[in-house]
Design a protein around this motif. Sequence first.
Motif, PDB file in Angstrom:
ATOM      1  N   TYR A  77       0.830  -1.209   0.000  1.00  0.00           N
ATOM      2  CA  TYR A  77       0.000   0.000   0.000  1.00  0.00           C
ATOM      3  C   TYR A  77       0.867   1.264   0.000  1.00  0.00           C
ATOM      4  O   TYR A  77       0.553   2.245  -0.685  1.00  0.00           O
ATOM      5  CB  TYR A  77      -0.950   0.004   1.195  1.00  0.00           C
ATOM      6  N   ASN A  78       1.957   1.249   0.747  1.00  0.00           N
ATOM      7  CA  ASN A  78       2.861   2.402   0.727  1.00  0.00           C
ATOM      8  C   ASN A  78       3.351   2.679  -0.695  1.00  0.00           C
ATOM      9  O   ASN A  78       3.444   3.834  -1.131  1.00  0.00           O
ATOM     10  CB  ASN A  78       4.061   2.160   1.639  1.00  0.00           C
ATOM     11  N   SER A  79       3.641   1.614  -1.429  1.00  0.00           N
ATOM     12  CA  SER A  79       4.191   1.782  -2.773  1.00  0.00           C
ATOM     13  C   SER A  79       3.164   2.359  -3.735  1.00  0.00           C
ATOM     14  O   SER A  79       3.506   3.191  -4.592  1.00  0.00           O
ATOM     15  CB  SER A  79       4.723   0.443  -3.298  1.00  0.00           C
ATOM     16  N   ILE A  80       1.907   1.943  -3.624  1.00  0.00           N
ATOM     17  CA  ILE A  80       0.931   2.484  -4.575  1.00  0.00           C
ATOM     18  C   ILE A  80       0.621   3.947  -4.265  1.00  0.00           C
ATOM     19  O   ILE A  80       0.422   4.751  -5.181  1.00  0.00           O
ATOM     20  CB  ILE A  80      -0.357   1.628  -4.658  1.00  0.00           C
ATOM     21  N   PHE A  81       0.622   4.314  -2.995  1.00  0.00           N
ATOM     22  CA  PHE A  81       0.349   5.715  -2.680  1.00  0.00           C
ATOM     23  C   PHE A  81       1.552   6.606  -2.966  1.00  0.00           C
ATOM     24  O   PHE A  81       1.379   7.790  -3.267  1.00  0.00           O
ATOM     25  CB  PHE A  81      -0.156   5.848  -1.245  1.00  0.00           C
ATOM     26  N   GLU A  82       2.732   6.055  -2.925  1.00  0.00           N
ATOM     27  CA  GLU A  82       3.899   6.788  -3.420  1.00  0.00           C
ATOM     28  C   GLU A  82       3.713   7.113  -4.903  1.00  0.00           C
ATOM     29  O   GLU A  82       3.999   8.227  -5.354  1.00  0.00           O
ATOM     30  CB  GLU A  82       5.154   5.941  -3.215  1.00  0.00           C
ATOM     31  N   LEU A  83       3.200   6.136  -5.657  1.00  0.00           N
ATOM     32  CA  LEU A  83       2.928   6.342  -7.075  1.00  0.00           C
ATOM     33  C   LEU A  83       1.828   7.379  -7.278  1.00  0.00           C
ATOM     34  O   LEU A  83       1.962   8.298  -8.101  1.00  0.00           O
ATOM     35  CB  LEU A  83       2.529   5.013  -7.712  1.00  0.00           C
ATOM     36  N   TYR A  84       0.732   7.264  -6.527  1.00  0.00           N
ATOM     37  CA  TYR A  84      -0.375   8.214  -6.677  1.00  0.00           C
ATOM     38  C   TYR A  84       0.067   9.631  -6.328  1.00  0.00           C
ATOM     39  O   TYR A  84      -0.370  10.598  -6.968  1.00  0.00           O
ATOM     40  CB  TYR A  84      -1.557   7.814  -5.795  1.00  0.00           C
ATOM     41  N   ALA A  85       0.905   9.761  -5.324  1.00  0.00           N
ATOM     42  CA  ALA A  85       1.403  11.088  -4.962  1.00  0.00           C
ATOM     43  C   ALA A  85       2.219  11.677  -6.103  1.00  0.00           C
ATOM     44  O   ALA A  85       2.128  12.882  -6.391  1.00  0.00           O
ATOM     45  CB  ALA A  85       2.234  11.006  -3.685  1.00  0.00           C
ATOM     46  N   SER A  86       3.017  10.847  -6.776  1.00  0.00           N
ATOM     47  CA  SER A  86       3.825  11.342  -7.897  1.00  0.00           C
ATOM     48  C   SER A  86       2.957  11.757  -9.066  1.00  0.00           C
ATOM     49  O   SER A  86       3.339  12.618  -9.863  1.00  0.00           O
ATOM     50  CB  SER A  86       4.830  10.265  -8.342  1.00  0.00           C
ATOM     51  N   TRP A  87       1.764  11.160  -9.183  1.00  0.00           N
ATOM     52  CA  TRP A  87       0.828  11.551 -10.238  1.00  0.00           C
ATOM     53  C   TRP A  87       0.110  12.857  -9.907  1.00  0.00           C
ATOM     54  O   TRP A  87      -0.404  13.529 -10.802  1.00  0.00           O
ATOM     55  CB  TRP A  87      -0.224  10.465 -10.443  1.00  0.00           C
ATOM     56  N   GLY A  88      -0.015  13.184  -8.619  1.00  0.00           N
ATOM     57  CA  GLY A  88      -0.746  14.376  -8.212  1.00  0.00           C
ATOM     58  C   GLY A  88      -2.189  14.105  -7.840  1.00  0.00           C
ATOM     59  O   GLY A  88      -3.060  14.969  -7.987  1.00  0.00           O
ATOM     60  N   VAL A  89      -2.457  12.924  -7.298  1.00  0.00           N
ATOM     61  CA  VAL A  89      -3.817  12.560  -6.897  1.00  0.00           C
ATOM     62  C   VAL A  89      -4.197  13.290  -5.615  1.00  0.00           C
ATOM     63  O   VAL A  89      -3.404  13.368  -4.670  1.00  0.00           O
ATOM     64  CB  VAL A  89      -3.928  11.030  -6.719  1.00  0.00           C
ATOM     65  N   ASP A  90      -5.443  13.793  -5.571  1.00  0.00           N
ATOM     66  CA  ASP A  90      -5.938  14.542  -4.417  1.00  0.00           C
ATOM     67  C   ASP A  90      -7.033  13.814  -3.644  1.00  0.00           C
ATOM     68  O   ASP A  90      -7.361  14.215  -2.521  1.00  0.00           O
ATOM     69  CB  ASP A  90      -6.533  15.884  -4.874  1.00  0.00           C
ATOM     70  N   TYR A  91      -7.604  12.778  -4.256  1.00  0.00           N
ATOM     71  CA  TYR A  91      -8.811  12.150  -3.696  1.00  0.00           C
ATOM     72  C   TYR A  91      -8.791  10.673  -4.059  1.00  0.00           C
ATOM     73  O   TYR A  91      -8.525  10.308  -5.205  1.00  0.00           O
ATOM     74  CB  TYR A  91     -10.035  12.835  -4.306  1.00  0.00           C
ATOM     75  N   ILE A  92      -9.049   9.821  -3.064  1.00  0.00           N
ATOM     76  CA  ILE A  92      -9.078   8.377  -3.261  1.00  0.00           C
ATOM     77  C   ILE A  92     -10.440   7.833  -2.861  1.00  0.00           C
ATOM     78  O   ILE A  92     -10.905   8.053  -1.735  1.00  0.00           O
ATOM     79  CB  ILE A  92      -7.993   7.675  -2.417  1.00  0.00           C
ATOM     80  N   LYS A  93     -11.094   7.147  -3.798  1.00  0.00           N
ATOM     81  CA  LYS A  93     -12.289   6.370  -3.481  1.00  0.00           C
ATOM     82  C   LYS A  93     -11.847   4.913  -3.374  1.00  0.00           C
ATOM     83  O   LYS A  93     -11.550   4.266  -4.375  1.00  0.00           O
ATOM     84  CB  LYS A  93     -13.350   6.531  -4.568  1.00  0.00           C
ATOM     85  N   ALA A  94     -11.763   4.399  -2.156  1.00  0.00           N
ATOM     86  CA  ALA A  94     -11.247   3.049  -1.904  1.00  0.00           C
ATOM     87  C   ALA A  94     -12.414   2.075  -1.784  1.00  0.00           C
ATOM     88  O   ALA A  94     -13.239   2.191  -0.874  1.00  0.00           O
ATOM     89  CB  ALA A  94     -10.397   3.041  -0.642  1.00  0.00           C
TER      90      ALA A  94
END
Length: 438
Positions: free
Chosen positions: A165-182
Amino acid sequence: MDITKLALTPPMGWNSWDCFSVSVTEEEVKQNADFVARHLKKFGWEYIVVDLAWFAPGATHETYKQLNIPQLIDEYGRLIPDPEKFPSSANGNGFKPLADYVHGLGLKFGIHIMRGIPVQAVDAKTPVKGTDLTADQVSYNRESCPWYNSLRTLNFAEKGAQEYYNSIFELYASWGVDYIKADDMNSWHEVQNSDGSPTGEGSPYRIDDIEGVHRAIENCGRPMVLSLSPGGPETTNIRHLREHSNLWRISADFWDEWGSLKKQMERCAVWAPFSTPGHWPDADMLPLGYMPRGESGGQDRNTNFNQDEQVTLITLWAMFKSPLMFGGHLPKCDDFTISLLTNQDVIDINQHSKNNRELYRNGETVMWTADDEKSDARYIAVFNISDEKRAVNTDLKSLMNLEGVKATDLWSKEGLGQCVGNLTLDIEPHGVRLVKLS
């Protein structure tokens, strides 16, 4: 980053699910983002959210529930966008170009994610970034999602699940994601007994995954609002929900059927006392306007709700302080639909009221009330849930200790005069009157 300091008012935006199901394209996302920026941003609408299967080439409404459908992953087993749907994601760009486009409009960008790890990563034994483990070692093939069967459950009893999970959110942060619907996180049941207790197909409350995603967001270095889906959690989970998320659904997917709207009104009454800044029970998306390829109710269609029911829907979501996520294809919505989204008085109730609650119900009439945060004004919403037009008399003095107040209808903008103590309202079947008292 402490996510509990985000979403201090209910988030407002657009989501691709109701209108495009699993086949939304980059161009369609941009069309809706452009519309929000031009017409809705000034009223507070700001999130643009890409829902399920952005990583699944060829997924359709008919096929996405099949076992182990094709999904695209990177070298660390992380889902990446399908470049056929999202051309700007090619060559390892991911969602960064699309997020940059949305940010350039002054808006915020969000994505839908599923609980777990892709079956393709497990089969390929891809490494889990930051560990010496592989995807097959941190997961198992049990407790699969009832409606999306192409991920495996992470094993939080061992090292590696949190790191994934840490790795995917590291990726999302690099994309510039502001909102996650989990998704597949919140407890949900397809069928309920007459007393409201769950039975039949469903999914449990996923404590380990919720906490794992929460920790990953806190550690990724970028603020991200966290929305848990689908819904139907017990109110006894409220402490855990507030500590680990900003929004949580209170039902399975909500669609444009009058019976579903009446049931949602009951759920909203249960959950209203648990709203607090930064933490919002979520009545789900707004299935309004034009829906060309939606998940329910047919293709290439407009909402099944009549105009009175649409006003009832928006009024309930406003009085309940639900997040507002519009589900239709905005560029092809009619003027009436857009008028529902641009009534500043109604939006102000959603964003800036307090003490929101159901005041009474008598079988055919339901009344909600709320207080304005910025003045001594009060709001009442009187819903006619019967199938006939009715004149409803409301005794403001006995119900709210109010008399001698000025009444204004917030949808028609009609002044209703001074109310000595009683207010009589003519209400269409399945309709509502939303009144400001000052």
